[in-house]
Each structure stands twice: as structure tokens, then as C-alpha cells.
Design an enzyme around this catalytic site. Sequence first.
Site, short mmCIF file in Angstrom:
data_model
loop_
_atom_site.label_atom_id
_atom_site.label_comp_id
_atom_site.label_asym_id
_atom_site.label_seq_id
_atom_site.Cartn_x
_atom_site.Cartn_y
_atom_site.Cartn_z
N SER A 88 0.83 -1.20 0.00
CA SER A 88 0.00 0.00 0.00
C SER A 88 0.87 1.26 0.00
O SER A 88 0.58 2.22 -0.73
CB SER A 88 -0.93 0.00 1.22
OG SER A 88 -1.73 1.15 1.26
N ILE A 116 4.06 1.67 -1.04
CA ILE A 116 4.76 1.86 -2.32
C ILE A 116 3.78 2.23 -3.42
O ILE A 116 4.08 3.06 -4.28
CB ILE A 116 5.55 0.58 -2.68
CG1 ILE A 116 6.66 0.35 -1.65
CG2 ILE A 116 6.13 0.68 -4.08
CD1 ILE A 116 7.38 -0.97 -1.81
N TRP A 117 2.60 1.60 -3.39
CA TRP A 117 1.60 1.89 -4.43
C TRP A 117 1.22 3.37 -4.42
O TRP A 117 1.05 3.97 -5.48
CB TRP A 117 0.37 1.01 -4.20
CG TRP A 117 -0.71 1.19 -5.21
CD1 TRP A 117 -0.80 0.62 -6.46
CD2 TRP A 117 -1.89 2.02 -5.09
NE1 TRP A 117 -1.94 1.04 -7.11
CE2 TRP A 117 -2.63 1.90 -6.29
CE3 TRP A 117 -2.37 2.84 -4.07
CZ2 TRP A 117 -3.83 2.57 -6.49
CZ3 TRP A 117 -3.58 3.52 -4.27
CH2 TRP A 117 -4.28 3.37 -5.48
N HIS A 118 1.09 3.97 -3.25
CA HIS A 118 0.69 5.37 -3.17
C HIS A 118 1.79 6.31 -3.67
O HIS A 118 1.49 7.38 -4.21
CB HIS A 118 0.33 5.74 -1.73
CG HIS A 118 -1.06 5.33 -1.34
ND1 HIS A 118 -1.34 4.11 -0.78
CD2 HIS A 118 -2.24 5.99 -1.43
CE1 HIS A 118 -2.65 4.04 -0.55
NE2 HIS A 118 -3.21 5.15 -0.93
N GLY A 119 3.04 5.95 -3.49
CA GLY A 119 4.13 6.82 -3.94
C GLY A 119 5.28 6.83 -2.96
O GLY A 119 5.29 6.09 -1.98
#
Length: 543
Positions: free
Chosen positions: A367, A369-372
Site C-alpha cells: 500500500s 509503495i503503491w501510493h508513492g
Amino acid sequence: MIPFIDYPFVWLENATGAFKDELKLIFTILLSYPLAGVLKRLPDAEPAKKNLFMIGVSLFYMVGVFDLWGGLRTLGVSAGGAYAIAKFVQGPYMPWIAFVYLMGHMLVSHIERELHGIPGVVDVTGAQMVMVMKLTAFCWSVHDGRLPEKDLSAFQKDRALPVVPSILNYTAYVLFFPSLFAGPAFDFAEYQKWIDCTMFDATVPGATKGNTKRKRKIPKSHRPAVWKAVCGLGWIVAFMKFSSWYRLEFVLGDAFLGYSVPRRIWYIYALGFAERLKYYGVWSLTEGASILSGLGYNGLDEDKKPRWNRLTNVDPWALETAENSRAYLESWNMNTNKWLKNYVYLRVTPRGKKPGFRSSLATFGTSAIWHGISPGYYLTFLTASLVQTVAKYFRRYIRPFFMEPDGKTPGKYKRAYDIFGLLATQIGFSYIVAPFIILDFKNSLILWGRVKFFVHIAILLSMLFFNSPGKAWLNQKLKTKVGRPVTAKGLHKPPSASDFRGGALGLPDDPMEEIEDIQRELFAKKKEVMNRFNSVNTTSKDK
């Protein structure tokens, strides 16, 4: 980019103060409504025409409106690589190879945006984030399609793909234009049922009593779609108004220090609300376009009326009135929650075993890493994780005092507890998510400092109390109140494997429990190693 297409948006930018690319994004979403109406009316017996239409519209959006030639290449690399992995790689590691490939490629885009991104300019990162959810789910569905049916859960059976779809079907799935830039995401099996119209198979009363007939067509969806469009536009108008009143630049400026601390806290809450309005608007609009196309269909309700909530991504009312952290988080970015649960949390868990700290850690990391990669995301996630622990302590040891002894019936003062929960949740999360808006590490800490780090202090005091003799005192009081022994978890038994759920947005339900699980496993591993060592020494001495 099509010549002259920028002219009206430049004029609107000067007239409204909104960024040109943001106006273009709203334009493409609104244009998706009439185009979705055309799409729905293409012949059901000729899905290839629908697929080509979707691909053509998405290419127009990306290249004709936004001039995203590089973005088109990025999506092609991700989508093409995932398809090749799913089709040609065999064995249990296929979906994990695809997962690492897609997440790694997206991470490169996040880094590029962090280093060279321009505020207000739409790039391909948002579309790539949506695509990562779709394509990792796609690879898992292909993997499940190769397994015996007896080894699959009900969810896996519904999403499994025994045959890898054609490149045309796959490309249209990737480039589904109503949700191209902002989601919502969905699984390929859902897309396939929509494109071949099996999603709309239903048994309905026939003309003659006792008879039935088969209905295979997309039900009328213009009313719920228009309602979503009206709500979405309303949210956008409200966002433009609130964002002019509550500005990020102001909270970081010197004038903000002239406010009292309570007023600063209120301002931060209003700032967060203004930011959420933008997402409410965009997600409502994209959901409405998806509903108009028919893909939002989710079966019939008890009254045999169509439900259109398949792709709902946010519940504004539930979020704004949430009385605890779980309700708050589960009402936000709901399709991402589903993806994290079904394609990360449960996939990391070995078959037949209860999810543990590895599942939570993998979900949390995915979560994040997926967000940025902006520091503000991680400040928010880490603080929210601690809040989850404190909230669970309150549910276990404080809430029962406001309930009847049966633990189900609200007590006389339960409403007071609920009001406290509402205020604590709403004000607390306005503080927690502020770095999500600011993104910068230093400025996030500056803002938290301007409200005296009140949430972190509350977390610290709560943790100290619940790890002191105060917890034992509360437990004794609860035992007296309910008239039965209290477990180490409070009044409630520990969750069973069937009850266990991954935390919303990847946040662990109770980080302290996860740490204790790690400690127990390390202790057990140490004990195992010592036993082996002692066994070897004993054998050597015997010789």
C-alpha cells in the site's frame, strides 16, 4: 495533441484559477458519459466493436487531449509485460513475478514524478496505479484458472480465467475509458461478463403466472448515472469553493500562527475536507460513467431492482460520519482496499493457515509503495497504524462500559461515547492525513508542530496507560460489570482465521500484536536452533 484543443482550457484556467490539465481531466470524464451511452448501444453480439471503440476513445484522451505519448509507452510496457508473463510463465511464482514487475515499473514512475513532476499537470502515474491493481489481479486470475477447482475459494472461482484472453479483449480491459485516469479498478472476469452480457443474465417474472423468461440486456442505468454525475459536479463545485477558503500555503505561512490552537485544528480539518471533496467529485463522476456503460451493475436487490454499486470507490457520508478508524478507512478508496485484501493480504497467507504478521507487513508495504514515495505518505501511514492500536484498546476496554452486560445492547450513555468517537476520529484523521496533502517531510512536521503534535501526544498517553496497571484495573472493572471472566484481549475472544481481515488500505489492525507475533516467532526460531545445537553437541560427546 490535437491542434487548438488547449485554447478553451487556457481560457478557463485564466477565468477560474484551476489548472488547465485538471480542467481537461474533468472534461474527459464528462465526455465519457455520452461516449458510454454510445458504447452501451453497440451490438452485444459484436464485442470486438465495443473493444475497438474503448481503445480508440482512450487513445484520443491520452494523445489527443493530454499529449501523453510517453505515458502511452509506459502503459504499454506494463500491460505488455504483464500479458507475456501471464501467458508464458508457468508455475506458482507467475503472479509474484508479475507483481514485482508491475510494482517495480510503477515505482520508477513514482520516482520520476517525485523528481520532475509539475504541480497541476496530469501525467500517467494515476492511470498506472489503477492499471497495477487491474493487472496484478489479472495475473492471479490466470494463475487460479490453472488450479483444480477444489483448491479455490468462492472468490477465486468467480474470478478465475481458465483461458488467457485475446490481446484485443485484454487491451480494451486495460484501456476502459470511463475509469482510465482515476479508476475505479475491477477484475477481468467482471469485464468479460460485462462485454459478453452474461453479467445481466437474470430470471424475472414472465407475462404468465408461474412462467419465467431470460433477460439478457443491460438494464436502464441513466438515472443512477445522472445522479452520480450531479453529485460529482456538486462535489467539484464545493471543492473549488472550499479550496479557495482553506489553502495549504496559509497553514505553512506566518499568518497561521496568529490563530489560537483550537482554530488551527479546525482549519486543518477544513483543509482536509476540501481536499477530499476533489476525490469525491472525480470518483463519483467516473463511477457514473461506468454505471452508464453498464459495468457498475451488481445484480438485483430484494425488490428485483438493479443495484449499481459494483464499482463504488468512496462513501462520503459514511466517511464524514465515521465514529472509529476502521469505518473511516473502509469508506475511502474502497476498491484499493479490496485489491489489497484479495490479491496481497490473502495471497501471502499460506493455504489453510491464519494470516499473520507477514501478511500484514506485505500488505502495508504494498500500500505504501503503491501510493508513492513522498515522505508525507509514510508519516500518515505510520501514525495511522498507531491510531489503529489505540482505537482497538478503546474498543476492548472502554466501549464495554457504555454497553449493557450482554455486550450488544447500547447502554444509557452509549450515544455520548459515539459522539466522542466521531469527534476523535474526524479531528484525529484531519491531523493524520495532513502530510498526505503536504507530501514534504519538513513541512509536515512544521504543521504538526503548529498544533502541538496533539494526536501523537494522545497516542503516547493512551499507549502508556494501556501498558500500565491501569489496563488491569479496567479489566477488573469490566469483569465485575459483565459477570464473567475477561480474556487477555478484553471482553472479546481473539478473531478466528475465518474472521480475520486485512487492515484497510494496508494498515495493520493492531501493530503491537504484529510486533508480538514477530517476537514469538523469533523466540521459537531461536529455541529451535538451540535445540539443534544441543542435539549436535550431545551426539558429538556420545561419540
